[in-house]
Scaffold this active site. Structure first.
Site, PDB file in Angstrom:
ATOM      1  N   ARG A 234      17.991  12.012  22.030  1.00 43.35           N
ATOM      2  CA  ARG A 234      18.897  11.461  21.027  1.00 43.35           C
ATOM      3  C   ARG A 234      18.160  10.359  20.273  1.00 43.35           C
ATOM      4  O   ARG A 234      17.399   9.594  20.883  1.00 43.35           O
ATOM      5  CB  ARG A 234      20.158  10.870  21.681  1.00 43.35           C
ATOM      6  CG  ARG A 234      21.174  11.897  22.120  1.00 43.35           C
ATOM      7  CD  ARG A 234      21.834  12.598  20.928  1.00 43.35           C
ATOM      8  NE  ARG A 234      22.824  13.585  21.344  1.00 43.35           N
ATOM      9  CZ  ARG A 234      22.571  14.881  21.526  1.00 43.35           C
ATOM     10  NH1 ARG A 234      21.358  15.356  21.341  1.00 43.35           N
ATOM     11  NH2 ARG A 234      23.539  15.703  21.896  1.00 43.35           N
ATOM     12  N   ASP A 258      12.730  15.147  16.905  1.00 42.26           N
ATOM     13  CA  ASP A 258      13.752  16.111  16.465  1.00 42.26           C
ATOM     14  C   ASP A 258      15.057  15.383  16.165  1.00 42.26           C
ATOM     15  O   ASP A 258      15.981  15.963  15.602  1.00 42.26           O
ATOM     16  CB  ASP A 258      13.965  17.162  17.562  1.00 42.26           C
ATOM     17  CG  ASP A 258      14.918  18.256  17.109  1.00 42.26           C
ATOM     18  OD1 ASP A 258      14.754  18.731  15.963  1.00 42.26           O
ATOM     19  OD2 ASP A 258      15.829  18.624  17.874  1.00 42.26           O
ATOM     20  N   GLU A 263      20.996   9.517  12.536  1.00 43.67           N
ATOM     21  CA  GLU A 263      20.620  10.660  11.696  1.00 43.67           C
ATOM     22  C   GLU A 263      21.799  11.170  10.866  1.00 43.67           C
ATOM     23  O   GLU A 263      21.613  11.780   9.826  1.00 43.67           O
ATOM     24  CB  GLU A 263      20.042  11.792  12.555  1.00 43.67           C
ATOM     25  CG  GLU A 263      21.011  12.369  13.558  1.00 43.67           C
ATOM     26  CD  GLU A 263      20.345  13.236  14.621  1.00 43.67           C
ATOM     27  OE1 GLU A 263      19.160  13.040  14.919  1.00 43.67           O
ATOM     28  OE2 GLU A 263      21.060  14.108  15.167  1.00 43.67           O
ATOM     29  N   HIS A 303      17.051  17.938  14.056  1.00 42.03           N
ATOM     30  CA  HIS A 303      17.859  18.156  15.260  1.00 42.03           C
ATOM     31  C   HIS A 303      18.077  19.654  15.517  1.00 42.03           C
ATOM     32  O   HIS A 303      19.203  20.134  15.515  1.00 42.03           O
ATOM     33  CB  HIS A 303      19.207  17.427  15.137  1.00 42.03           C
ATOM     34  CG  HIS A 303      19.861  17.192  16.474  1.00 42.03           C
ATOM     35  ND1 HIS A 303      20.599  16.083  16.766  1.00 42.03           N
ATOM     36  CD2 HIS A 303      19.876  17.926  17.607  1.00 42.03           C
ATOM     37  CE1 HIS A 303      21.042  16.151  18.001  1.00 42.03           C
ATOM     38  NE2 HIS A 303      20.612  17.274  18.533  1.00 42.03           N
ATOM     39  N   ALA A 305      16.207  21.500  18.079  1.00 41.02           N
ATOM     40  CA  ALA A 305      15.578  21.996  19.303  1.00 41.02           C
ATOM     41  C   ALA A 305      16.439  23.049  20.006  1.00 41.02           C
ATOM     42  O   ALA A 305      15.932  23.963  20.645  1.00 41.02           O
ATOM     43  CB  ALA A 305      15.301  20.831  20.241  1.00 41.02           C
TER      44      ALA A 305
HETATM   45  P1  NAI Z   1      20.596  16.293  32.090  1.00 44.83           P
HETATM   46  O1  NAI Z   1      21.871  15.563  32.296  1.00 44.83           O
HETATM   47  O2  NAI Z   1      20.346  17.545  32.846  1.00 44.83           O
HETATM   48  O3  NAI Z   1      19.358  15.307  32.374  1.00 44.83           O
HETATM   49  C1  NAI Z   1      19.301  13.996  31.929  1.00 44.83           C
HETATM   50  C2  NAI Z   1      18.463  13.219  32.936  1.00 44.83           C
HETATM   51  O4  NAI Z   1      18.296  11.912  32.411  1.00 44.83           O
HETATM   52  C3  NAI Z   1      19.129  13.076  34.298  1.00 44.83           C
HETATM   53  O5  NAI Z   1      18.229  13.447  35.328  1.00 44.83           O
HETATM   54  C4  NAI Z   1      19.483  11.604  34.384  1.00 44.83           C
HETATM   55  O6  NAI Z   1      19.418  11.071  35.698  1.00 44.83           O
HETATM   56  C5  NAI Z   1      18.396  11.012  33.497  1.00 44.83           C
HETATM   57  N1  NAI Z   1      18.697   9.667  33.046  1.00 44.83           N
HETATM   58  C6  NAI Z   1      19.913   9.050  32.939  1.00 44.83           C
HETATM   59  N2  NAI Z   1      19.744   7.765  32.549  1.00 44.83           N
HETATM   60  C7  NAI Z   1      18.406   7.576  32.431  1.00 44.83           C
HETATM   61  C8  NAI Z   1      17.602   6.456  32.103  1.00 44.83           C
HETATM   62  N3  NAI Z   1      18.144   5.255  31.857  1.00 44.83           N
HETATM   63  N4  NAI Z   1      16.257   6.624  32.073  1.00 44.83           N
HETATM   64  C9  NAI Z   1      15.701   7.807  32.361  1.00 44.83           C
HETATM   65  N5  NAI Z   1      16.405   8.903  32.711  1.00 44.83           N
HETATM   66  C10 NAI Z   1      17.743   8.780  32.728  1.00 44.83           C
HETATM   67  O7  NAI Z   1      20.506  16.547  30.526  1.00 44.83           O
HETATM   68  P2  NAI Z   1      19.592  17.612  29.773  1.00 44.83           P
HETATM   69  O8  NAI Z   1      20.323  18.894  29.637  1.00 44.83           O
HETATM   70  O9  NAI Z   1      18.239  17.617  30.391  1.00 44.83           O
HETATM   71  O10 NAI Z   1      19.527  16.964  28.314  1.00 44.83           O
HETATM   72  C11 NAI Z   1      18.873  15.744  28.064  1.00 44.83           C
HETATM   73  C12 NAI Z   1      19.282  15.245  26.690  1.00 44.83           C
HETATM   74  O11 NAI Z   1      18.716  16.111  25.698  1.00 44.83           O
HETATM   75  C13 NAI Z   1      20.808  15.352  26.437  1.00 44.83           C
HETATM   76  O12 NAI Z   1      21.475  14.219  26.863  1.00 44.83           O
HETATM   77  C14 NAI Z   1      20.896  15.494  24.939  1.00 44.83           C
HETATM   78  O13 NAI Z   1      21.092  14.224  24.399  1.00 44.83           O
HETATM   79  C15 NAI Z   1      19.537  16.045  24.544  1.00 44.83           C
HETATM   80  N6  NAI Z   1      19.619  17.366  23.932  1.00 44.83           N
HETATM   81  C16 NAI Z   1      19.065  17.534  22.700  1.00 44.83           C
HETATM   82  C17 NAI Z   1      19.090  18.767  22.070  1.00 44.83           C
HETATM   83  C18 NAI Z   1      18.461  18.980  20.730  1.00 44.83           C
HETATM   84  O14 NAI Z   1      18.758  19.977  20.069  1.00 44.83           O
HETATM   85  N7  NAI Z   1      17.582  18.113  20.279  1.00 44.83           N
HETATM   86  C19 NAI Z   1      19.754  19.912  22.697  1.00 44.83           C
HETATM   87  C20 NAI Z   1      20.268  19.629  24.028  1.00 44.83           C
HETATM   88  C21 NAI Z   1      20.214  18.396  24.597  1.00 44.83           C
END
Ligand code: NAI
Length: 337
Positions: A234, A258, A263, A303, A305
């Protein structure tokens, strides 16, 4: 009985609009707009609302939808929804918890390679009629240290894919997954060590109060000189102002983004500034973003990905299930505060 009105604000290809309509129209009235949702284009009879992350579902939007019972976000992230306002009105909020962890991970790795081998510059140069590689020397990922922030669904897939390049992977997550660490042969390190030792940093954490501006002037100052930063999570995780400072000061060699802070305001920056409908702080971030977009050391994508054929179909099908299970009194994929 009148069918409930489902209003979608989704810019999709006509075949996907058709797919969505076909699956829902027997039990619902389906209204699909290509635009993002604002307080000006909503339908006050909406009972079920479906949007991508580009529509801000604010307190003001919720207030103008008195019949709203369900918000379906066609995304994993839900920081664009005012969950407190939804809760106050007992509106259920659902997301798509997983649809494309590999899809987003592949994109992040693609951005990494584009930066490391200067593909963005090379393509532009050849299209301009200059078939010359001078000044476009990149670097190998082999034996580089890559720091992954957030080892959830996407981050862990990025690690899995990067292992193929022979890179050293280090990671930070406040909830380390020790089994994953063992399985994928990477090492969890404190965040301070990740900043200091990574040649490439890839962000995969959600946007929360704790992760807002995780990349700021102070953390950039502690990074290795020449670092590359990849952000597919994000925009709010990186301060645009600090990033630009980091690039200009030479600490950051390249950034592939991305997502960008604020944005949602980007397209209309100048109109908003002219109309004074954004705050001076917002206007400043928008201007920084425009400089970042034009900068030769950056790659900025809109955005996208998540946006592969397979993943989008999975998003739509899960969202349809979110709607039908809610109507049957058995809601799934509920998001809470
Ligand atoms: P997820 O919930 O599986 O993994 C997120 C990880 O971040 C978890 O392991 C969590 O413990 C960790 N985390 C939480 N707070 C943290 C911190 N302060 N420092 C470091 N790590 C921390 O989520 P997922 O599916 O892996 O997605 C990650 C992010 O990717 C989503 O929150 C979303 O914002 C973004 N995303 C972007 C997309 C795009 O099109 N650009 C598409 C899908 C998701």
């Amino acid at each position: 009985m009148k069918k409930p009105l489902c209003s979608f604000y989704l810019s999709l290809t006509p075949d996907l609009h058709q797919h969505l309509k076909q699956k829902l129209q027997r039990a619902y009235r389906v209204d699909i707009s290509q635009d993002t949702l604002t307080t000006n284009n909503l339908n006050k009879n909406t009972e079920i609302l479906g949007t991508f992350v580009d529509s801000k579902i604010s307190k003001a939007v919720i207030k103008k939808l008195p019949k709203l019972r369900l918000i379906v976000s066609l995304s994993t992230g839900y920081d664009h929804i005012d969950l407190k306002a939804a809760k106050r009105r007992s509106i259920t909020v659902c997301n798509v918890p997983s649809y494309g962890e590999r899809t987003v991970a592949e994109f992040a790795v693609g951005l990494t390679l584009s930066l490391s081998r200067k593909l963005h510059k090379a393509v532009r140069r050849v299209k301009a009629g200059e078939f010359d590689y001078h000044g476009l020397r990149g670097f190998d990922l082999y034996e580089k240290t890559i720091g992954i922030i957030g080892t959830g669904k996407i981050g862990s897939n990025v690690i899995r894919m990067l292992q193929g390049f022979g890179a050293h992977i280090i990671a930070y997550d406040p909830f380390p997954n020790k089994a994953l660490e063992k399985e994928l042969h990477f090492t969890y390190v404190p965040l301070s060590k990740l900043w200091k030792t990574s040649d490439i940093i890839s962000l995969h954490a959600p946007l929360t109060k704790k992760t807002h501006h995780l990349v700021n002037k102070k953390t950039i100052s502690s990074m290795k000189s020449g670092v590359s930063i990849i952000n597919t999570s994000r925009g709010g995780l990186i301060s645009s102002e600090a990033l630009l400072w980091g690039i200009e000061s030479g600490i950051i060699e390249g950034a592939a983004l991305d997502v960008l802070e604020q944005e949602d305001l980007l397209e209309d920056t100048f109109r908003l500034i002219e109309k004074k409908t954004c705050s001076p702080k917002e206007a400043r971030i928008c201007l920084m973003n425009n400089i970042i977009i034009d900068h030769p050391k950056t790659i900025v994508t809109p955005h996208l990905a998540f946006n592969s054929k397979e993943a989008v179909l999975r998003i739509i099908d899960t969202s349809i299930k979110n709607i039908t299970s809610f109507t049957k009194g058995n809601p799934q994929n509920i998001v809470t505060l």
